[in-house]
Scaffold this motif. Structure first.
Motif, mmCIF file in Angstrom:
data_model
loop_
_atom_site.group_PDB
_atom_site.id
_atom_site.type_symbol
_atom_site.label_atom_id
_atom_site.label_comp_id
_atom_site.label_asym_id
_atom_site.label_seq_id
_atom_site.Cartn_x
_atom_site.Cartn_y
_atom_site.Cartn_z
ATOM 1 N N VAL A 50 2.426 61.217 47.018
ATOM 2 C CA VAL A 50 2.157 61.013 45.589
ATOM 3 C C VAL A 50 1.844 59.549 45.310
ATOM 4 O O VAL A 50 0.901 59.230 44.577
ATOM 5 N N ILE B 258 3.154 67.990 29.427
ATOM 6 C CA ILE B 258 2.117 68.362 30.406
ATOM 7 C C ILE B 258 2.793 68.824 31.683
ATOM 8 O O ILE B 258 3.513 68.065 32.326
ATOM 9 N N LYS B 259 2.582 70.053 32.065
ATOM 10 C CA LYS B 259 3.217 70.613 33.251
ATOM 11 C C LYS B 259 2.208 70.658 34.400
ATOM 12 O O LYS B 259 1.206 71.369 34.336
ATOM 13 N N THR B 260 2.453 69.861 35.432
ATOM 14 C CA THR B 260 1.583 69.884 36.618
ATOM 15 C C THR B 260 2.382 70.397 37.815
ATOM 16 O O THR B 260 2.326 71.549 38.165
ATOM 17 N N GLN B 261 3.173 69.512 38.414
ATOM 18 C CA GLN B 261 3.999 69.878 39.561
ATOM 19 C C GLN B 261 5.303 69.102 39.494
ATOM 20 O O GLN B 261 5.301 67.884 39.423
ATOM 21 N N ASP C 244 8.228 65.733 36.572
ATOM 22 C CA ASP C 244 6.834 66.119 36.769
ATOM 23 C C ASP C 244 6.016 64.947 37.285
ATOM 24 O O ASP C 244 6.373 63.776 37.079
ATOM 25 N N LEU C 245 4.911 65.242 37.937
ATOM 26 C CA LEU C 245 4.044 64.197 38.476
ATOM 27 C C LEU C 245 3.525 63.266 37.381
ATOM 28 O O LEU C 245 3.386 62.054 37.601
ATOM 29 N N VAL C 246 3.226 63.814 36.209
ATOM 30 C CA VAL C 246 2.739 62.985 35.104
ATOM 31 C C VAL C 246 3.803 61.980 34.686
ATOM 32 O O VAL C 246 3.491 60.821 34.380
#
Length: 383
Positions: free
Chosen positions: A157, A196-199, A205-207
């Motif tokens: 990441v 905001i849902k990414t991973q 979350d990544l955001v």
């Protein structure tokens, strides 16, 4: 984890934070063997009280602090390097240990997980060809190939973020002004980013991590930030204490349903808790840890190899003690002490002495080792 001492010649507090947080990651993964959360291998008896509280508290700030430090690191790195050398440095320091971990250190962990969950029956040599069957997505799944290296997801990441943020950091100038308003504005942005849902990785979350890294670059690296922090520390400390209690009790007693209004408030408490803890850590580190000594120099260099190596050893030892009749405290003490000794022995006696291993574990080459290898080569040549 990420080690760049040249970028932090005068900010020894950042080195101390990284070293102590790396040890925190080690303790956190030891606790994962005993707490109720899914993991690669679990003890035959779980703890939903003291160890769970410890895991929740550590997980609230542990990975965000790494991304905050990484943002500060990028701020200094881009001052010293051009873009091409910066990208090269990122690939060597982050990409090489990631690839090494994916193909060497990760397969045994996936094998142990499959054996523990009765998803495979056979030896590791029989399992290894199946390591490339499907993509590993979560604990207990069916895919085996963990392209992110399991606990090494941070390296992947951070590597991606390092590349994605180059245009932003080059276009928008550094912000040297940091006032009281930012103490309210920045956590609000974090909260909105959580929508905001990414991973999700490491509890966030990544955001969320991306925003923290950008904060590190633009705000945490400024002197104005440190001055403002000194003037407002008591507020952050009180908020950190209150929200820690609320968050942990809420999680343990009545975890909110996904999509509910309670979940929104719960996430708001988590965000404030994480933000307040980060500010407290930065303040206390600058006040009490703005110095260097031989211990810091040694552990700062060891932080990346320690991080890369710690989980495979913890998983390996956990597998062999999982069914023993020992009490949880006895197993916990054994796991922490034995794992730590093995990790440090591997680093001190092997990894730091061989330049090929230093390279694979994201370390810089040791000139003394290079000279020794060169001397041995010449001796063998002319013997």
């Amino acid at each position: 984890m990420e080690n760049n001492n040249n970028s932090f010649k005068r900010q020894y507090d950042m080195d101390w934070i990284r070293v102590l947080a790396t040890f925190g990651v080690f303790l956190y993964h030891c606790s994962m063997f005993f707490n109720p959360f899914p993991w690669h291998v679990k003890n035959n008896e779980l703890d939903s009280e003291i160890i769970l509280v410890f895991s929740l508290f550590l997980g609230a700030w542990m990975m965000p602090i790494f991304f905050a430090i990484s943002g500060i690191n990028v701020s200094y790195a881009l001052k010293k390097r051009n873009i091409s050398s910066y990208i090269k440095e990122r690939i060597i320091r982050l990409g090489v240990p990631l690839v090494f971990g994916v193909f060497i250190l990760t397969p045994p962990q996936v094998f142990i997980e499959r054996i523990s969950n009765n998803q495979f029956n056979g030896s590791f040599l029989e399992f290894f060809p199946h390591y490339f069957d499907g993509v590993y997505l979560d604990f207990g799944g069916t895919g085996n190939f963990a392209f992110f290296g399991l606990h090494l997801w941070y390296l992947l990441v951070l590597l991606v973020f390092s590349f994605l943020t180059i245009p932003l950091f080059k276009i928008l100038p550094k912000i040297n002004k940091f006032g009281i308003m930012h103490l309210f504005l920045l956590p609000s942005i974090l909260f909105v980013g959580g929508i905001i849902k990414t991973q999700g990785l490491g509890g966030w979350d990544l955001v969320f991590y991306l925003i923290i890294l950008i904060y590190g670059y633009y705000f945490f690296s400024s002197q104005d930030f440190r001055n403002t922090l000194k003037a407002t520390f008591k507020v952050h400390f009180i908020l950190a204490a209150i929200t820690s209690v609320i968050y942990i009790l809420w999680f343990m007693k009545a975890f909110p349903q996904p999509g509910s209004v309670q979940e929104i408030f719960f996430y708001a408490v988590r965000t404030i808790n994480c933000w307040s803890l980060l500010l407290c850590i930065f303040f206390l580190a600058e006040k009490y840890l703005s110095f260097s000594n031989s211990f810091l120099k040694y552990t700062s260099e060891a932080s990346m190899p320690f991080y890369v190596l710690h989980q495979p050893i913890i998983v390996f030892l956990s597998f062999f003690i999982r069914e023993l009749s020992w009490s949880i405290p006895a197993k916990l003490i054994f796991l922490i002490l034995t794992s730590f000794i093995l990790i440090m022995a591997c680093y001190h006696f092997v990894i730091r002495r061989l330049n090929i291993l230093r390279f694979l574990f994201g370390m810089k080459g040791n000139k003394l080792v290079i000279q020794r290898d060169h001397a041995q080569t010449n001796y063998a040549k002319y013997k």
